[in-house]
Scaffold this motif. Structure first.
Motif, PDB file in Angstrom:
ATOM      1  N   LEU A 268      54.861  42.326  59.212  1.00 54.80           N
ATOM      2  CA  LEU A 268      53.438  42.640  59.587  1.00 54.80           C
ATOM      3  C   LEU A 268      53.367  43.891  60.557  1.00 54.80           C
ATOM      4  O   LEU A 268      52.228  44.447  60.704  1.00 54.80           O
ATOM      5  CB  LEU A 268      53.058  41.211  60.438  1.00 54.80           C
ATOM      6  N   GLN A 269      54.403  43.903  61.577  1.00 56.95           N
ATOM      7  CA  GLN A 269      54.205  45.234  62.319  1.00 56.95           C
ATOM      8  C   GLN A 269      54.185  46.741  61.667  1.00 56.95           C
ATOM      9  O   GLN A 269      53.444  47.512  62.152  1.00 56.95           O
ATOM     10  CB  GLN A 269      55.580  45.077  63.259  1.00 56.95           C
ATOM     11  N   GLU A 270      55.104  46.569  60.321  1.00 56.01           N
ATOM     12  CA  GLU A 270      55.051  47.736  59.602  1.00 56.01           C
ATOM     13  C   GLU A 270      53.744  47.889  58.719  1.00 56.01           C
ATOM     14  O   GLU A 270      53.033  48.862  58.509  1.00 56.01           O
ATOM     15  CB  GLU A 270      56.228  47.936  58.847  1.00 56.01           C
ATOM     16  N   GLU A 271      53.107  46.827  58.165  1.00 53.66           N
ATOM     17  CA  GLU A 271      52.146  46.738  57.015  1.00 53.66           C
ATOM     18  C   GLU A 271      51.171  45.724  57.408  1.00 53.66           C
ATOM     19  O   GLU A 271      51.556  44.478  56.956  1.00 53.66           O
ATOM     20  CB  GLU A 271      52.682  46.583  55.817  1.00 53.66           C
ATOM     21  N   PRO A 272      50.087  45.915  58.315  1.00 54.65           N
ATOM     22  CA  PRO A 272      49.254  44.661  58.682  1.00 54.65           C
ATOM     23  C   PRO A 272      48.442  44.188  57.233  1.00 54.65           C
ATOM     24  O   PRO A 272      48.500  44.862  56.660  1.00 54.65           O
ATOM     25  CB  PRO A 272      48.268  45.422  59.571  1.00 54.65           C
ATOM     26  N   LEU A 273      48.088  42.952  57.484  1.00 52.93           N
ATOM     27  CA  LEU A 273      47.445  42.333  56.368  1.00 52.93           C
ATOM     28  C   LEU A 273      45.978  43.011  56.310  1.00 52.93           C
ATOM     29  O   LEU A 273      45.294  43.548  57.301  1.00 52.93           O
ATOM     30  CB  LEU A 273      46.902  40.876  56.617  1.00 52.93           C
ATOM     31  N   ASN A 274      45.748  43.802  55.106  1.00 56.30           N
ATOM     32  CA  ASN A 274      44.370  44.345  54.690  1.00 56.30           C
ATOM     33  C   ASN A 274      44.124  44.205  53.148  1.00 56.30           C
ATOM     34  O   ASN A 274      44.117  45.051  52.488  1.00 56.30           O
ATOM     35  CB  ASN A 274      44.802  45.708  54.959  1.00 56.30           C
ATOM     36  N   ASN A 275      43.611  43.006  52.881  1.00 58.22           N
ATOM     37  CA  ASN A 275      43.271  42.726  51.387  1.00 58.22           C
ATOM     38  C   ASN A 275      41.893  41.652  51.600  1.00 58.22           C
ATOM     39  O   ASN A 275      41.645  40.955  52.404  1.00 58.22           O
ATOM     40  CB  ASN A 275      44.393  42.129  50.620  1.00 58.22           C
ATOM     41  N   ASN A 276      41.283  41.736  50.719  1.00 61.21           N
ATOM     42  CA  ASN A 276      40.071  40.779  50.350  1.00 61.21           C
ATOM     43  C   ASN A 276      40.242  39.717  49.341  1.00 61.21           C
ATOM     44  O   ASN A 276      40.931  40.072  48.324  1.00 61.21           O
ATOM     45  CB  ASN A 276      38.802  41.518  49.992  1.00 61.21           C
ATOM     46  N   ALA A 277      39.631  38.515  49.515  1.00 60.76           N
ATOM     47  CA  ALA A 277      39.661  37.601  48.378  1.00 60.76           C
ATOM     48  C   ALA A 277      38.459  36.583  48.677  1.00 60.76           C
ATOM     49  O   ALA A 277      38.127  36.470  49.534  1.00 60.76           O
ATOM     50  CB  ALA A 277      40.930  36.827  48.590  1.00 60.76           C
ATOM     51  N   SER A 278      38.376  36.040  47.456  1.00 59.99           N
ATOM     52  CA  SER A 278      37.131  35.004  47.594  1.00 59.99           C
ATOM     53  C   SER A 278      37.872  33.630  47.817  1.00 59.99           C
ATOM     54  O   SER A 278      38.688  33.254  46.992  1.00 59.99           O
ATOM     55  CB  SER A 278      36.636  34.930  46.176  1.00 59.99           C
ATOM     56  N   GLY A 279      37.639  33.214  48.870  1.00 56.02           N
ATOM     57  CA  GLY A 279      38.355  32.009  49.412  1.00 56.02           C
ATOM     58  C   GLY A 279      39.484  32.098  49.845  1.00 56.02           C
ATOM     59  O   GLY A 279      40.016  33.202  50.462  1.00 56.02           O
ATOM     60  N   GLY A 280      40.480  31.187  49.719  1.00 55.10           N
ATOM     61  CA  GLY A 280      41.997  31.062  50.096  1.00 55.10           C
ATOM     62  C   GLY A 280      42.070  30.809  51.640  1.00 55.10           C
ATOM     63  O   GLY A 280      41.133  29.953  52.059  1.00 55.10           O
ATOM     64  N   TRP A 281      43.300  30.904  52.025  1.00 58.21           N
ATOM     65  CA  TRP A 281      43.387  30.411  53.446  1.00 58.21           C
ATOM     66  C   TRP A 281      44.401  31.305  54.269  1.00 58.21           C
ATOM     67  O   TRP A 281      45.221  32.046  53.479  1.00 58.21           O
ATOM     68  CB  TRP A 281      44.068  28.743  53.579  1.00 58.21           C
ATOM     69  N   ILE A 282      44.746  31.080  55.245  1.00 58.48           N
ATOM     70  CA  ILE A 282      45.824  31.892  56.399  1.00 58.48           C
ATOM     71  C   ILE A 282      46.316  30.889  57.166  1.00 58.48           C
ATOM     72  O   ILE A 282      45.711  29.901  57.722  1.00 58.48           O
ATOM     73  CB  ILE A 282      45.035  33.122  57.111  1.00 58.48           C
ATOM     74  N   ALA A 283      47.781  30.893  57.439  1.00 62.20           N
ATOM     75  CA  ALA A 283      48.412  29.965  58.059  1.00 62.20           C
ATOM     76  C   ALA A 283      49.457  30.661  59.088  1.00 62.20           C
ATOM     77  O   ALA A 283      49.989  31.643  58.592  1.00 62.20           O
ATOM     78  CB  ALA A 283      49.074  28.782  57.318  1.00 62.20           C
TER      79      ALA A 283
END
Length: 557
Positions: free
Chosen positions: A245-260
């Motif tokens: 994550l330090q090198e490649e931060p999250l950067n994407n789109n989606a319909s729905g989903g979740w994050i944990a």
């Protein structure tokens, strides 16, 4: 040739041992030392770049001790939470069914708002483009300062009322008995006299350098945050290590989903409404403060209009049934390793047995017995081959003396002996190798299942998830390995014999700090193997396993 086969088998055993050791080290990395400067800093700004080239800058508030007059207490039968009326966010969460340490009256504290031990979940509305300081945090009020889920209640509703940008907002948390999933709802009415444009966001802020409450060597060195897991309908389940994550931060789109943000046994997760598009983002600051979250598509609420936003928040232990009921594949955050499909079946069987036995230790013993029965014929084939190899030891010694200066002649003579006696030198190796995936699968079950956390067995074993405090099980395991060697054919040379004698010692050293539940499985498996091997060896020596003769096919006239 047999010598090389033996060496290959010994090397495989040693490699497996070190693979387990490396897996242990991966699960329990060293904790970096937090500097004084890091301890003084709060959460730092976070910038999120969306695919639409729109920049949304969310600046987390500098976390300080929250005044008591801003705190609302909420208690269910499984959760004890504190809500900050500034932002209406849950800033503390204790898991009432999970003591912080063995025999402790203090529940495990998962979420914490202390500046030097920060782990909080946030959600709310933010204007598009730029939000600074606390401007994105609405000020809420509640009808009371304490809410309790009473016995017999089907749910507990906690409603917070507030204003933001001239709009009236009701933020509602709905808690359920015996459940760690919480419904979160926003009812918005725009009374500002003008249209409002902005986004709905959900995020988790976490100090990666802070270690959770230690529970013995099982969690020594275990980070309270080791990355992020996300689910999208397109890419399904994905995990991202903290270093990535330090090198490649999250950067994407989606319909729905979740994050944990999974921990060893526990989890925090945001699950938004399935409708609408969400952008996943992350930020790692110089002081190792992690922010991961989702931000919804831009929306406009006209003056006088209303809107409703819904989501779920999970804060609790990794219980597979509750995780699956909360969101698709959320139970995948229970890291069962590369043999997860076998691990899931083994855990279901283990849990089924425990429903009747009521003791996870005896359940491990029973499932080990069942696994042994499943592989009984394979093991029998292996032990028959070993027993026949033992009967050839005198002849092998004669060949060794006869060809002591002729290695090539010795190899040919040995292979001729195997052919004459109809012995397969690989017969004892292959059945063992086939069982290795099952062992690895059960290893992860015993390591990752929160059900085994602080689960007692008998006498001195008070917690199957940590090491045996008196090292009795590892020593017994080593002795059973030594006994197995005595039943197996002796190695052809002194170097191999010394290596074999060293293996039980090596395995004992490696397993000495492993969870008692895993060592119990290995010890039980060895004990059952000794019983079967002794019985097979005895019957083989008394002619109960005759050698199969080759069929002679007559030519048809």
């Amino acid at each position: 040739m047999m010598k090389y086969i033996r060496y290959a088998l010994y090397a495989a055993i040693v490699a497996i041992s070190f693979m387990l050791f490396n897996a242990w080290q991966t699960e329990h990395p060293a904790v970096p030392v937090q500097t004084a400067a890091q301890q003084q800093n709060g959460a730092a700004p976070m910038t999120v770049t969306r695919n639409t080239n729109q920049v949304v800058q969310l600046t987390n508030q500098t976390f300080q001790s929250i005044p008591k007059n801003r705190v609302i207490d909420v208690q269910t039968d499984v959760l004890d939470m504190k809500i900050d009326t500034l932002g209406g966010n849950i800033v503390q969460a204790s898991l009432l069914k999970y003591p912080s340490t063995l025999n402790s009256d203090k529940p495990y504290l998962l979420l914490n708002d202390e500046p030097n031990n920060l782990y909080v979940v946030q959600g709310g509305l933010t204007k598009s483009n730029t939000v600074t300081d606390n401007q994105h945090l609405a000020q809420y009020n509640a009808s009371q300062t304490s809410f309790v889920l009473k016995p017999g209640d089907t749910k507990l509703v906690v409603t917070l009322s507030g204003t933001q940008d001239g709009m009236s907002i009701e933020k509602t948390y709905i808690f359920y008995p015996k459940n760690y999933a919480v419904d979160v709802t926003y009812d918005i009415k725009n009374n500002s006299g003008k249209s409002w444009t902005g986004n709905y966001y959900m995020q988790i802020v976490h100090d990666v350098d802070v270690q959770t409450t230690p529970e013995g060597l099982l969690t020594r060195g275990l980070h309270s945050f080791d990355g992020v897991a996300i689910y999208t309908p397109e890419n399904k389940y994905e995990q991202f290590k903290a270093s990535k994550l330090q090198e490649e931060p999250l950067n994407n789109n989606a319909s729905g989903g979740w994050i944990a943000t999974p921990q060893h046994y526990f989890l925090s997760a945001w699950v938004p409404d399935k409708e609408g598009t969400y952008h996943f983002y992350s930020q790692v600051t110089a002081d190792n403060m992690y922010t991961v979250g989702m931000i919804g598509h831009q929306m406009t609420i006209d003056s006088g209009k209303t809107a409703q936003l819904t989501s779920k928040l999970f804060v609790g232990p990794k219980l597979a049934k509750q995780l699956d009921a909360t969101a698709p594949l959320l139970s995948h955050t229970i890291d069962y390793g590369w043999m997860w499909f076998i691990s899931v079946l083994l855990f279901q069987a283990l849990a089924f047995i425990n429903r009747f036995v009521g003791n996870w230790g005896w359940s491990i013993v029973i499932i080990t017995l069942l696994i042994k029965l499943v592989f009984y014929k394979l093991s029998e084939t292996s032990y028959v081959s070993m027993a026949r190899m033992r009967t050839l030891q005198p002849k092998m010694q004669q060949l060794k003396e006869r060809h002591k200066d002729d290695k090539e002649g010795m190899s040919k003579a040995v292979m001729g002996l195997y052919k004459t006696e109809k012995v397969n030198p690989l017969g004892g190796c292959l059945p063992i190798l086939i069982q290795i995936p099952v062992f690895f699968a059960l290893y992860y079950v015993l390591l990752q299942s929160v059900e085994l956390r602080q689960a007692p067995f008998i006498f001195w074993i008070k917690d199957l998830a940590v090491k045996d405090p008196y090292y009795i099980l590892p020593i017994l395991m080593g002795l059973t390995m030594f006994a197995q060697q005595k039943l197996s054919p002796a190695p052809p040379d002194a170097a191999q014999a010394k290596l074999m004698l060293f293996l039980p010692v090596l395995m004992t050293i490696i397993f000495v700090n492993f969870p008692a539940g895993l060592v119990l499985y290995w010890f039980t498996n060895n004990l059952l193997s000794i019983m079967q091997q002794w019985m097979v060896t005895y019957r083989c020596e008394h002619g109960h396993y005759p050698r199969k003769k080759k069929r002679e096919w007559k030519k048809k006239k």
